[in-house]
Design a protein around this motif. Structure first.
Motif, PDB file in Angstrom:
ATOM      1  N   ASP A 133       0.825  -1.205   0.000  1.00  0.00           N
ATOM      2  CA  ASP A 133       0.000   0.000   0.000  1.00  0.00           C
ATOM      3  C   ASP A 133       0.861   1.258   0.000  1.00  0.00           C
ATOM      4  OD1 ASP A 133      -2.354  -1.404  -0.080  1.00  0.00           O
ATOM      5  OD2 ASP A 133      -2.625  -1.425   2.100  1.00  0.00           O
ATOM      6  N   LEU A 134       1.966   1.226   0.736  1.00  0.00           N
ATOM      7  CA  LEU A 134       2.843   2.402   0.778  1.00  0.00           C
ATOM      8  C   LEU A 134       3.491   2.641  -0.590  1.00  0.00           C
ATOM      9  CD1 LEU A 134       4.582   2.032   4.262  1.00  0.00           C
ATOM     10  CD2 LEU A 134       2.882   3.726   3.571  1.00  0.00           C
ATOM     11  N   SER A 135       3.779   1.581  -1.318  1.00  0.00           N
ATOM     12  CA  SER A 135       4.328   1.758  -2.656  1.00  0.00           C
ATOM     13  C   SER A 135       3.291   2.388  -3.579  1.00  0.00           C
ATOM     14  CB  SER A 135       4.787   0.407  -3.220  1.00  0.00           C
ATOM     15  OG  SER A 135       5.863  -0.105  -2.457  1.00  0.00           O
ATOM     16  N   ARG A 136       2.047   1.989  -3.438  1.00  0.00           N
ATOM     17  CA  ARG A 136       0.980   2.623  -4.228  1.00  0.00           C
ATOM     18  C   ARG A 136       0.865   4.100  -3.866  1.00  0.00           C
ATOM     19  NH1 ARG A 136      -4.307  -0.472  -3.154  1.00  0.00           N
ATOM     20  NH2 ARG A 136      -5.090   0.918  -4.792  1.00  0.00           N
ATOM     21  N   VAL A 137       0.989   4.410  -2.602  1.00  0.00           N
ATOM     22  CA  VAL A 137       0.940   5.812  -2.161  1.00  0.00           C
ATOM     23  C   VAL A 137       2.055   6.613  -2.813  1.00  0.00           C
ATOM     24  CG1 VAL A 137       1.311   7.339  -0.171  1.00  0.00           C
ATOM     25  CG2 VAL A 137      -0.225   5.367   0.015  1.00  0.00           C
ATOM     26  N   ARG A 138       3.237   6.029  -2.818  1.00  0.00           N
ATOM     27  CA  ARG A 138       4.394   6.716  -3.404  1.00  0.00           C
ATOM     28  C   ARG A 138       4.153   7.021  -4.881  1.00  0.00           C
ATOM     29  NH1 ARG A 138       9.486   5.241  -5.706  1.00  0.00           N
ATOM     30  NH2 ARG A 138      11.168   6.588  -4.974  1.00  0.00           N
ATOM     31  N   ALA A 139       3.633   6.034  -5.598  1.00  0.00           N
ATOM     32  CA  ALA A 139       3.357   6.244  -7.017  1.00  0.00           C
ATOM     33  C   ALA A 139       2.322   7.343  -7.222  1.00  0.00           C
ATOM     34  CB  ALA A 139       2.879   4.939  -7.646  1.00  0.00           C
ATOM     35  N   TRP A 140       1.276   7.333  -6.427  1.00  0.00           N
ATOM     36  CA  TRP A 140       0.224   8.349  -6.569  1.00  0.00           C
ATOM     37  C   TRP A 140       0.760   9.749  -6.278  1.00  0.00           C
ATOM     38  CZ3 TRP A 140      -4.020   5.034  -3.781  1.00  0.00           C
ATOM     39  CH2 TRP A 140      -4.668   4.228  -4.742  1.00  0.00           C
ATOM     40  N   ILE A 141       1.624   9.844  -5.282  1.00  0.00           N
ATOM     41  CA  ILE A 141       2.189  11.169  -4.957  1.00  0.00           C
ATOM     42  C   ILE A 141       2.959  11.721  -6.148  1.00  0.00           C
ATOM     43  CG2 ILE A 141       3.897  12.372  -3.540  1.00  0.00           C
ATOM     44  CD1 ILE A 141       3.077  10.542  -1.211  1.00  0.00           C
ATOM     45  N   LEU A 142       3.791  10.884  -6.751  1.00  0.00           N
ATOM     46  CA  LEU A 142       4.596  11.354  -7.869  1.00  0.00           C
ATOM     47  C   LEU A 142       3.769  11.552  -9.131  1.00  0.00           C
ATOM     48  CD1 LEU A 142       7.816   9.262  -7.250  1.00  0.00           C
ATOM     49  CD2 LEU A 142       7.405  11.658  -6.730  1.00  0.00           C
ATOM     50  N   GLN A 143       2.583  10.954  -9.180  1.00  0.00           N
ATOM     51  CA  GLN A 143       1.653  11.213 -10.274  1.00  0.00           C
ATOM     52  C   GLN A 143       0.855  12.489 -10.038  1.00  0.00           C
ATOM     53  OE1 GLN A 143      -0.541   7.351 -10.673  1.00  0.00           O
ATOM     54  NE2 GLN A 143      -0.321   7.767 -12.857  1.00  0.00           N
ATOM     55  N   GLY A 144       0.927  13.028  -8.811  1.00  0.00           N
ATOM     56  CA  GLY A 144       0.113  14.190  -8.482  1.00  0.00           C
ATOM     57  C   GLY A 144      -1.274  13.824  -7.991  1.00  0.00           C
ATOM     58  N   ARG A 145      -1.514  12.561  -7.710  1.00  0.00           N
ATOM     59  CA  ARG A 145      -2.834  12.107  -7.228  1.00  0.00           C
ATOM     60  C   ARG A 145      -2.818  12.110  -5.697  1.00  0.00           C
ATOM     61  NH1 ARG A 145      -3.398   6.698 -10.817  1.00  0.00           N
ATOM     62  NH2 ARG A 145      -5.323   6.421  -9.581  1.00  0.00           N
ATOM     63  N   LEU A 146      -2.753  13.305  -5.130  1.00  0.00           N
ATOM     64  CA  LEU A 146      -2.513  13.464  -3.695  1.00  0.00           C
ATOM     65  C   LEU A 146      -3.717  13.050  -2.855  1.00  0.00           C
ATOM     66  CD1 LEU A 146      -0.596  16.873  -3.733  1.00  0.00           C
ATOM     67  CD2 LEU A 146       0.318  14.560  -3.884  1.00  0.00           C
ATOM     68  N   GLU A 147      -4.926  13.322  -3.338  1.00  0.00           N
ATOM     69  CA  GLU A 147      -6.114  12.979  -2.555  1.00  0.00           C
ATOM     70  C   GLU A 147      -6.240  11.466  -2.396  1.00  0.00           C
ATOM     71  OE1 GLU A 147      -7.700  15.236  -1.064  1.00  0.00           O
ATOM     72  OE2 GLU A 147      -6.775  16.942  -2.080  1.00  0.00           O
ATOM     73  N   GLU A 148      -6.012  10.716  -3.471  1.00  0.00           N
ATOM     74  CA  GLU A 148      -6.083   9.260  -3.394  1.00  0.00           C
ATOM     75  C   GLU A 148      -5.012   8.723  -2.453  1.00  0.00           C
ATOM     76  OE1 GLU A 148      -6.791   7.355  -7.466  1.00  0.00           O
ATOM     77  OE2 GLU A 148      -6.314   9.438  -7.956  1.00  0.00           O
ATOM     78  N   ALA A 149      -3.824   9.300  -2.536  1.00  0.00           N
ATOM     79  CA  ALA A 149      -2.741   8.859  -1.651  1.00  0.00           C
ATOM     80  C   ALA A 149      -3.100   9.114  -0.196  1.00  0.00           C
ATOM     81  CB  ALA A 149      -1.448   9.592  -2.026  1.00  0.00           C
TER      82      ALA A 149
END
Length: 879
Positions: A455-471
């Protein structure tokens, strides 16, 4: 770019260009990467200092012809330019005619055939000086016949005009041409290959800046800085279908486009080798760079000498593992591509087996260990899970992401460990392959079940994609230091610096915590935004300096970038640029695709603060060749690109340029976004909107603890004529002379305090912010002029003009800086619009005035500036 859903879309490019291989030409693009050489060449020609011209020398394909043509074109309007073709005359001339033509006295070389055309040419050269200056141009001068060479030598001795020659260093030069530069009759310029960055830019330019990033990187690597080779590689790729046009950009497929012309350029040296040296070359092509000691254990010295003699390999000290070790490299990357392309599969596997055995008994560097693991995979062996993971981590750490991805993928597919899958996913994220990363993480979740690490890896990917709310939503149920680090990252990218400071402060207090180094990065960033760059520098010195902890959350070198950012905010601009130039150069040199773009963005930001907008713009240009794949960085690059353009004379900028920026969500770049929009509004004389944008940004920054951002907003308000509206923010608490000067500039303008404005201008000079200093001196000049202090005003105007010349900028404060009677704000708006070509009616409609009022204002402008027409007005404003 526009935002659609969760991704940042590129502008819509035109449909696939109808481009054939034969249309690819370096002559169709601006001269790239040769600015310094061109300036040196023209300077030598314009100020010969007793010399009669210049000889451009260099290897075949290095770009001599293009530079020679640029120099010849520079003289075309003011001189008689004569091009001399090598090999003509074939049979020569009689001695009397030659002597008469060149003014050389008796020439004792009996020649049987008379060639009137050559006589006429040389006679006209002999009469140079009686009319226009004569410039004699000869490309491939090493092919000139002996007669022509002697005539050119005599032409130079007698200084009949200027010579511009180009010759290959790979061929024997006629003795007369050698005497030309040896006896100092002309200057000699040796031309080196283009650097990697320039080669990438040239590759992109050849395809109208529609070449995908990795294609530009690969073509630059294959061409090794030779424009001729680059052009032929691109032609070959088009002919073979290796280049395809997809989604508005050119994609370079796998493999090397080895076409017939490329083989003719470099292949002849290879084809002429006997069997044993050719086998030696094959081994080098597979293993380079390879220690000389390894090769000597596998190849006879005679065969190595044979391929070195033909300039196919070079021997130089190793970059790691001790300078006393010698490594063998191919003389040109394309040699390796040709050899590997022709190498039979089984013989290649045999060579790799020999190399693995030879390395086994030696002390290997980590890079060599990683290469032997890759070779073992190529011959069908499967290293242990530990070997694969250690190798992938090492390659990830040095940002060799493609190689790291291949090794990590093998580890994941063969052993299916959670550790291997997570590492592979992280490498894919670093390559901006988010779809691939999510696929791996999905497979991991199916095989290993729900896990916090996944889950933390998914969070990291979302942050770098700019998908901050999902993260943020996914983080709600997760605990631990790593979760807090990602919460701090989200707060930072959202611009919530108070929360970032709180979270990271807790994390760095744990000296043994696994997230301490990464937390320090975001703490430094938040401190800079908070106006505390000196504290940020201390964090770097206490926590990050000298550490080698492998990969950080962002990428290798993040610590140096944050340190440079703190130096920049503290007013140590030259130090910041020195750090970033070294980091950027290392990324380019090591072919770290994507990383160089991110480092370039930081370097461009520092250059922009120094006032070098034109240089900075190169690092912000968002074409397919310069995207990082990480939305956070790409949005920032777009903002900086517009900021740089507004510092230059760019009348084509309008509200459409800033509309994508207006659609961006709130972020840590909110003040810069507002500044870019405000500058466009001010250029269109909508000062109220500019002031509203910056005031709102300053209020938001203050509420989030971003006092450094407040200082930037206040300074922008003053630069755009709204200094008085910045009064509520003048006292923002900031550290360092740079941020303090940005606040003081607004106060000085609003209070019309010449002493404070002088201090501010001096402070900008001291930190190296040339553009800001120029603007301060320009405003000081106007303030002094209004007070009747003409002598002091003239002095300040002179300083402003000198600094402006260094920057090459054109901002509102710098227009008509030497005006005898200062323009009012309204007069300045009308003057700028008129200089941009707007009619009285268009100006009246834009500023909601009558045409008569516009005409009256223009009359006053003309009188104050001493001009009589719109054309004169444009010239004056540009000056």
């Amino acid at each position: 770019m526009t935002r659609t859903g969760d991704t940042l879309q590129q502008p819509r490019w035109r449909e696939r260009p109808a481009l054939s291989a034969c249309e690819v030409s370096t002559r169709d693009v601006p001269l790239i990467g040769r600015d310094r050489e061109r300036e040196t060449l023209l300077r030598l020609l314009q100020q010969p200092r007793g010399r009669a011209g210049v000889l451009l020398a260099g290897r075949n394909g290095v770009g001599k012809t293009r530079l020679l043509e640029e120099a010849a074109d520079a003289f075309a309007r003011r001189a008689s330019v004569v091009h001399l073709s090598p090999g003509w005359p074939e049979a020569g001339l009689d001695g009397a005619a030659l002597a008469d033509a060149a003014g050389a006295g008796a020439h004792r070389q009996p020649l049987p055939e008379r060639r009137p055309r050559m006589v006429d040419l040389m006679r006209s050269l002999g009469q140079a000086g009686q009319g226009r200056k004569t410039v004699l141009v000869a490309d491939d001068a090493h092919l000139l016949d002996p007669v022509s060479s002697e005539l050119i030598l005599e032409f130079a001795r007698r200084k009949r005009g200027l010579l511009i020659l180009a010759a290959s260093t790979e061929a024997d030069m006629p003795p007369a041409l050698t005497r030309l530069w040896k006896d100092d009759h002309i200057a000699r310029m040796d031309l080196a290959p283009l650097d990697t960055e320039s080669t990438r830019r040239l590759a992109s330019a050849l395809l109208d800046d529609q070449l995908a990033y990795d294609g530009a990187v690969r073509l630059a690597e294959m061409s090794d800085g030779y424009p001729l080779v680059l052009r032929e590689l691109m032609r070959g790729a088009l002919e073979l279908g290796t280049l395809s046009f997809e989604n508005g950009r050119w994609i370079l497929g796998d493999g090397v486009p080895v076409s017939l012309p490329l083989r003719e350029l470099l292949g002849s040296k290879i084809d002429e080798l006997s069997v044993a040296p050719h086998r030696a070359l094959e081994l080098v092509a597979l293993a380079e760079p390879v220690p000389l000691a390894i090769l000597e254990s596998l190849i006879s010295p005679a065969d190595l000498v044979a391929i070195e003699t033909r300039e196919l390999i070079r021997v130089r000290p190793a970059e790691e593992g001790g300078r006393d070790r010698l490594h063998v490299h191919l003389a040109h990357p394309l040699i390796g591509h040709i050899v590997r392309h022709d190498l039979p599969v089984l013989r290649g596997r045999q060579y790799l087996g020999l190399l693995i055995e030879a390395y086994a008994g030696t002390r290997r560097t980590r890079r060599e260990q990683a290469r032997t693991v890759a070779w073992r995979l190529e011959i069908g062996e499967t290293p242990t899970a530990t070997e694969l993971l250690e190798t992938a981590r090492y390659l990830y750490g040095v940002q060799d992401l493609k190689a790291a991805g291949r090794i990590a993928q093998t580890s994941w597919l063969h052993y299916e460990s959670v550790e291997g899958g997570l590492l592979y996913a992280h490498i894919l994220i670093s390559q901006a392959d988010f779809d691939g990363a999510f696929a791996v993480l999905g497979d991991l979740r199916e095989t290993a079940g729900p896990r916090t690490e996944i889950d933390l890896s998914r969070v990291r990917a979302w942050i770098l994609q700019g998908r901050l709310e999902e993260a943020e939503l996914l983080l709600d149920g997760l605990g631990g230091a790593r979760s807090d680090l990602y919460r701090a990252m989200i707060a930072y990218f959202k611009g919530d610096f108070l929360r970032t400071l709180d979270l990271t402060g807790e994390l760095i207090r744990d000296e043994r915590g696994e997230s301490r180094a990464e937390a320090a990065l975001f703490l430094m960033g938040a401190l800079c935004h908070a106006g505390r760059p000196l504290d940020a520098i201390r964090v770097y010195e206490d926590v990050l300096a000298g550490r080698d902890d492998g990969c950080l959350v962002l990428h290798e070198g993040s610590a140096e970038e944050m340190y440079a950012g703190a130096l920049q905010a503290a007013g140590r601009l030259e130090e910041a640029i020195a750090v970033l130039e070294a980091e950027y150069a290392a990324a380019v040199r090591n072919r770290q695709a994507g990383l160089d773009a991110r480092r370039g963005l930081a370097l461009g930001s520092a250059l922009l603060d120094m006032g070098e907008a034109r240089r900075a713009l190169d690092y912000f240009t968002l074409t397919p060749a310069y995207q990082t794949g990480w939305e956070v960085w790409e949005r920032k690059a777009q903002v900086f690109r517009l900021l740089a353009r507004t510092c230059l004379a760019a009348p084509e900028i309008d509200d459409r340029d800033s509309s994508p920026i207006a659609a961006m969500a709130e972020s840590n770049n909110s003040v810069l976004q507002a500044a870019a929009q405000a500058r466009v509004a001010a250029m269109n004389c909508d000062h109220e909107r500019a002031a509203r944008l910056l005031t709102a940004a300053a209020e938001s920054a203050r509420a989030s603890g971003g006092h450094g951002d407040v200082a930037v907003a206040v300074h922008e308000m003053a630069r755009l004529g709204a200094a008085t509206k910045a009064a509520p923010f003048w006292d923002a608490p900031v550290q360092g002379p740079f941020l303090a000067a940005r606040l003081a500039y607004a106060r000085a303008l609003a209070t019309r305090d010449p002493d404070l404005l002088q201090e501010t201008a001096d402070a900008f000079v001291a930190v190296g912010a040339k553009l800001f200093a120029a603007e301060a001196f320009a405003e000081l000049s106007r303030l002094l002029r209004r007070s009747g202090k003409d002598r002091a005003a003239t002095s300040a105007a002179g300083l402003a003009q000198a600094l402006t010349a260094e920057c090459g900028a054109a901002t509102p404060a710098l227009h008509a800086v030497d005006e005898v009677q200062p323009l009012t704000a309204r007069e300045r708006d009308i003057a700028l619009l008129a200089a941009r070509g707007l009619s009285d009616k268009e100006i009246a409609e834009r500023l909601v005035l009558s045409m008569r009022t516009v005409g009256n204002h223009l009359h006053h402008v003309y009188k104050k500036l001493g001009v009589t027409s719109r054309r004169d007005l444009l010239t004056r404003m540009e000056r």
